[in-house]
Design a protein around this motif. Structure first.
Motif, PDB file in Angstrom:
ATOM      1  N   GLU A 104      91.419 -28.211 -72.391  1.00 47.39           N
ATOM      2  CA  GLU A 104      92.265 -27.022 -72.472  1.00 47.39           C
ATOM      3  C   GLU A 104      91.933 -26.218 -73.717  1.00 47.39           C
ATOM      4  O   GLU A 104      91.637 -26.784 -74.781  1.00 47.39           O
ATOM      5  N   TRP A 109      93.758 -23.033 -76.037  1.00 48.97           N
ATOM      6  CA  TRP A 109      95.128 -22.549 -76.160  1.00 48.97           C
ATOM      7  C   TRP A 109      95.280 -21.559 -77.316  1.00 48.97           C
ATOM      8  O   TRP A 109      94.470 -21.504 -78.239  1.00 48.97           O
ATOM      9  N   ILE A 130      95.034 -22.758 -71.101  1.00 49.97           N
ATOM     10  CA  ILE A 130      94.355 -22.750 -69.803  1.00 49.97           C
ATOM     11  C   ILE A 130      93.258 -23.801 -69.857  1.00 49.97           C
ATOM     12  O   ILE A 130      92.648 -24.034 -70.906  1.00 49.97           O
ATOM     13  N   VAL A 132      97.226 -24.143 -66.047  1.00 47.38           N
ATOM     14  CA  VAL A 132      97.757 -23.379 -67.171  1.00 47.38           C
ATOM     15  C   VAL A 132      98.998 -24.115 -67.659  1.00 47.38           C
ATOM     16  O   VAL A 132      99.615 -24.884 -66.909  1.00 47.38           O
TER      17      VAL A 132
END
Length: 571
Positions: free
Chosen positions: A518, A520, A538, A554
């Protein structure tokens, strides 16, 4: 929160006062040319400390923290070239609370949920914190949910108070056409009356357990017992500075460990549909420990899940207690551990969910900070048909200085590290289910990050499906991330990768091992001292077993940050 959580209930904890007095003394020796100029600093210490051990609100506690910080040396102890020294003075009332709630299922069968809540005062009347519920009676072992509890308290006079609270979490467990957790969201409102005795309180009330998108709903009585504590921390703005504290900071744990192991079912173990269990299953998990008795004894909390072996969806949460002894040195230690808790899922027959485990332990406290552990154990479900032998290895990272763990000194110095707790809501675009269908799923869970210094931090998440058709899908992951410094406007950006275990709810995950990556962005308020965190990420989620399917995701995370005292950084 009001008096029921007030830290003045702890006369055996004068360490914050000790810390403040010593800090003021250091300032007097360094900055003041005469006793007269040192007097104001010395006088300010007991005044501000007394406010953190009185019946005052958390707001007044924060005010005293500010005044204490103002009395500390901000440019060093012996010159401008030395790091600034800060002292932990934000002391908030807190409480550990456990409750028992009988529950009638749609089939007419009865079970009961055992709940564990940890709440920290956000103001005089309100407390908020992470919570967990699991089935502990009947034949529903494996029904778990995790989330957060908000609670409001009213003082009734004497040693009595009333409370109203709401728990919101996600999870599920054993399901059928007649018992459905729906998307997995669970709500539990409660009203109760409690009586206090010393640092403890107990009470009775009325609670409703409800899965809004399923058919599980019941209202009945509940009982609870709690222990009042305090939450001591630094400001998030103090991260990276030299600090000192007279007691444990944050939730009070000394180390966090990541573990991997293997478990072999014994003869007589079976699935819920009656098939014999013979194959091994791999497990991954994490635990938190607090040491006492000069580091020879401990208690802690552990969570782990199936990562291989066809038991995806299996999960266990245990409380541990142990003792060990030094062999050849105080750093190499041999002992034993006893664990009790709840477990189930993955089609394993654990009955009502109770698990008991006992076995030997071996740990080596390295000179570099981390600890290596190896332990074995025999686990049994007393009211089910599951018992197994297991072995696992763990890497433990210190949250407090090793000297505190080994010697329990009253005042400890180290480096302040940021830690954050999050309410996490990940949205998985398209899970693949075992029946071949695909659908979006939204989860609800708990996240934690811990600053390691520089750009690096550790991350952990645990949660379950809350919306969609994957009720009973749960996950637990841990990993490493990198982040930027705080930027203009209070923004920060980063990226992280995690591995762990997941399963249940009909989601196709193979043996249960999963990964997640991820990127962020996070907003941290207008000031570096603000504690609110709003993070959006995401990334991609992937199952490592089976057909190894993956999906974009997400996430929205609402968090609260605080500083804790970690091992001293090398400069």
């Amino acid at each position: 929160m009001s008096r029921p959580l007030a830290p003045q209930r702890f006369p055996s904890r004068p360490l914050l006062l000790c810390s403040a007095l010593m800090a003021a003394g250091a300032q007097a020796q360094v900055q003041a040319p005469s006793p007269a100029s040192a007097a104001p600093a010395a006088a300010s210490a007991p005044a501000s400390t007394s406010s953190s051990t009185s019946t005052s609100t958390s707001t007044s506690t924060s005010t005293s923290a500010t005044s204490m910080s103002a009395s500390l040396p901000r440019t060093g102890l012996s010159g401008d070239d030395k790091p600034r020294l800060v002292t932990a003075t934000d002391s908030r009332p807190a409480a550990f609370e456990m409750n028992w709630t009988p529950l009638k299922m749609p089939t007419g069968e009865t079970t009961a949920l055992l709940g564990l809540n940890y709440m920290v005062a956000v103001n005089e009347d309100w407390g908020l914190g992470p919570a967990f519920y699991g089935a502990a009676k009947g034949n529903y072992g494996g029904l778990f949910t995790a989330g957060f509890t908000a609670q409001r308290r009213w003082r009734l006079g004497g040693d009595w108070h009333a409370a109203a609270g709401l728990y919101a979490g996600a999870g599920g467990g054993v399901s059928s056409d007649r018992v459905r957790a729906g998307g997995g969201l669970m709500l539990r409102p409660e009203v109760s009356l409690r009586g206090e005795f010393g640092n403890w309180y107990a009470g009775v009330g009325v609670a409703q357990v409800r899965f809004p998108s399923g058919n599980i709903k019941d209202t009945g009585w509940t009982v609870m017992v709690g222990r009042m504590d305090r939450f001591l921390s630094f400001s998030p703005a103090d991260a990276g500075l030299d600090g000192r504290a007279g007691d444990r900071t944050g939730m009070g744990f000394d180390e966090i460990a990541l573990s991997a192991g293997v478990e072999k079912p014994r003869s007589g173990s079976r699935t819920r549909d009656g098939r014999e269990l013979t194959g091994r299953k791999g497990k991954a998990g994490a635990d938190l420990r607090q040491y006492f008795g000069n580091g020879a004894s401990w208690w802690g909390l552990e969570a782990s899940g199936a990562a291989s072996g066809g038991a995806d969806g299996y999960m266990e949460i245990l409380a541990n207690a142990g003792q060990d002894w030094g062999v050849f040195s105080e750093r190499l230690r041999v002992g034993g551990q006893l664990s009790v808790g709840l477990g189930g899922g993955g089609n394993l027959d654990t009955g009502g969910g109770w698990l008991v485990r006992a076995g030997p332990t071996l740990r080596w406290i390295t000179p570099w900070g981390p600890t290596l552990r190896l332990d074995a154990g025999y686990m049994r479900a007393p009211w089910g048909h599951y018992d197994a032998l297991q072995v696992r290895a763990s890497l433990a990272l210190p949250l407090e200085k090793t000297s505190r763990v080994l010697n329990s000194p009253p005042l400890e110095s180290g480096t302040v590290r940021n830690q954050s707790w999050y309410l996490s809501m990940p949205r998985f675009k398209e899970f693949k289910f075992k029946d071949g269908s695909r659908d979006a799923v939204t989860g609800l869970g708990i996240g934690m990050t811990r600053d390691f210094g520089g750009p690096w931090y550790g991350a952990a998440q645990a949660g379950s499906a809350a919306f969609g058709k994957a009720g009973a899908f749960s996950y637990g992951m841990f990993g490493l991330g990198a982040q930027t410094p705080r930027l203009a406007g209070g923004f920060r950006f980063g990226a992280e990768g995690m591995v762990g275990a997941a399963g249940g709810g009909g989601v196709s995950v193979g043996g249960g091992a999963v990964t997640q990556g991820e990127v962020w962005g996070q907003w941290e308020g207008r000031s570096a001292r603000d504690r609110l965190r709003v993070k959006v990420g995401i990334g991609q989620w992937k199952a490592l077993g089976g057909d190894k399917h993956s999906t974009p995701m997400v996430s929205l995370n609402i968090g609260w940050a605080f500083g804790t005292l970690g091992p001293a950084a090398k400069r």
